[in-house]
Design an enzyme around this catalytic site. Structure first.
Site: not given
Length: 529
Positions: A265, A283
């Protein structure tokens, strides 16, 4: 009375700031907008406690600058940006806020589940962005009557289960580290057979990210699933193998996936984004107003308590101050935790009891040894969720009996410790000692005398003591390109032998199955320390 200085390094909810501001013995510095690097280092140079989120790296330069630091509060669950080992060496306590986002994560999971079943994001985009009204394109499925498989039945997984039952789903849970009653008392079915989960209509995963759970769902598991399965991951990136997930989605084997977390990420270039049967979020598990407020207020409260030295809730480490304990104790604490971790890997199952024995002077520190043993044993299933502060509470919550006993020194070692771990499957007792220069050794496993360094990749192979076994084991490992680094053997008086084989390479399930198929094999387990 001098004030204790708390520095907030990243943005948190205003309610947390207000809590810190009203304490008369606390000096608050809100450094969220101060540039990272030297400006921030200067700000934390005399801080007693800091509060961080994911934007601040608590690494060696940070720790070198924060010379007065006593504690760190990570406002959230993950501590990937905190050098916990470096903090421990400096006597700095690291805390997180593990439960404040529970409901937010649960509800996001349900949102993804509904989004996948009804393709809401795509129907929304077609109407709002393309201004196309085609109801026939969006024939979805109902949750009612579908079978939901939940992998990991802790705080989040169990709450997902309760909500799924309210939708009329048939819910089944897989978690080898809980008592079945934790599920069945809620009206959820419990299984020890992972294939039961793979046969479900919808599968959601809620485990910590550990060596056991990384790529837990891979090509082999997807191949066993029913056609048109829906997969959800709002837990940790990497629990599903993303290459296998991509191929399964592209082929149609997986009808839809709802993904909030990714192996890497930010995931702006992840190939899963190319597919039109995936719902994705960046997220957002903790991203609700209520969750952010809880995280901030809990982090602020923990920081205040830590600054005052009152308590250290959710501590993830335990600083060992050399001037407070005899020098010989620390390596025994480390060894006890390793043995607990090892025992839980070899004797997998729902833990019923943990008992620690000690011989010699080390027996005067049994309570601390037991805490380390419990952390080690529960770390196998709970990962970063277990710590030295909550260990006994978590054990009690799971109905695990914890005890310790000082024994007469009859082993011949100056000091010896042992951890006896009882699960619903088996009992294992592992004993160890420390030799000169703090050399850690396992010296006994279930009455088999051995001499093993608790380190590396280890195969535990118990067999009937007949000729040819070592050769057979060696051939299987060689065939699978696994190099043997060390081979330690113990024998008992009942015609059995136990080998602990240290290897250089990862050992997969196929290799373990081949070893288990040997005629002389009684049991075989793989563990990594």
């Amino acid at each position: 009375m001098s004030k204790k200085k708390i520095v907030v390094c990243d943005h948190i909810h205003q309610k947390g700031i207000e809590l810190l501001e009203k304490e008369k013995d606390i000096e608050l510095v809100n450094a969220a907008d101060i540039p990272k690097g030297e400006p921030l280092y200067e700000t934390v140079s005399d801080a007693d406690v800091v509060i961080t989120r994911s934007s601040t790296d608590v690494d060696e330069p940070f720790l070198n600058a924060a010379k007065k630091l006593k504690a760190i509060v990570r406002a959230g669950v993950g501590v990937d940006n905190v050098d916990i080992e470096g903090c421990s060496r400096r006597g700095i306590i690291v805390m997180n806020v593990p439960t404040a986002n529970t409901i937010a994560a649960v509800e996001l999971t349900i949102a993804h589940m509904l989004g996948c079943m009804r393709a809401f994001p795509y129907a929304h985009n077609q109407l709002k962005l393309e201004r196309i009204w085609k109801r026939e394109n969006w024939i979805g499925n109902e949750l009612k009557g579908k079978k939901l498989g939940i992998i990991g039945f802790g705080n989040i997984g169990s709450r997902v289960g309760v909500r799924a039952l309210a939708f009329g789903m048939d819910v089944i849970a897989y978690d080898p580290y809980i008592s079945p009653s934790k599920a069945t008392d809620l009206g959820v079915k419990y299984t020890t057979n992972f294939d039961d989960i793979l046969a479900c209509d919808v599968i959601t995963i809620h485990t910590p990210k550990t060596k056991e759970t990384i790529n837990m769902i891979d090509r082999e598991e997807i191949a066993k699933m029913k056609d048109g399965v829906v997969l959800i991951n709002c837990a940790r990136g990497g629990l599903y193998n993303e290459d296998a997930l991509y191929d399964g989605l592209k082929s149609g084997k997986i009808k839809f996936a709802g993904i909030d977390v990714f192996a890497k990420e930010p995931a702006t270039d992840n190939k899963l984004l190319e597919l039109d049967n995936v719902t994705v979020t960046p997220h957002l598990g903790a991203n609700t107003v209520e969750s952010q407020e809880r995280i901030a207020t809990q982090a602020a409260t923990q920081a205040i308590e830590a600054a005052r030295g009152v308590s250290y809730p959710n501590a993830l480490n335990l600083p060992i101050k050399e001037d407070e304990i005899p020098p010989f104790v620390k390596p025994y604490l480390e060894l006890t935790q390793k043995i607990g971790f090892l025992a839980a890997q070899v004797n997998k199952g729902a833990i019923k009891s943990i008992k620690v024995f000690a011989e010699g002077e080390i027996g005067d520190f049994l309570k601390s040894l037991t805490t380390f043993a419990v952390v080690g044993a529960l770390k196998e299933s709970l990962g970063e969720a277990i710590n030295y502060v909550n260990a006994e509470f978590v054990a009690k919550e799971r109905d695990i009996s914890i005890s310790y006993e000082k024994k007469s020194n009859i082993s011949g070692y100056k000091n010896k410790i042992a951890v006896k771990l009882t699960t619903d499957k088996d009992v294992i007792e592992i004993g160890g000692t420390i030799f000169e220069e703090n050399v850690q050794r396992i010296v006994e496993i279930n009455n088999f005398a051995l001499d093993v360094e608790p380190k590396g990749k280890m195969i535990f192979f118990r067999n009937t003591d007949v000729p040819g076994v070592i050769g057979d084991v060696g051939m299987i490992l060689a065939k699978n390109n696994i190099n043997i680094a060390d081979f330690r053997l113990g024998r008992d008086e009942h015609g059995q032998a136990l080998a602990v084989i240290i290897v250089d390479d990862d050992v997969d399930k196929k290799t373990i199955s081949e070893l288990a198929a040997l005629k002389a094999c009684i049991s075989v387990h793989y563990a990594v320390i």
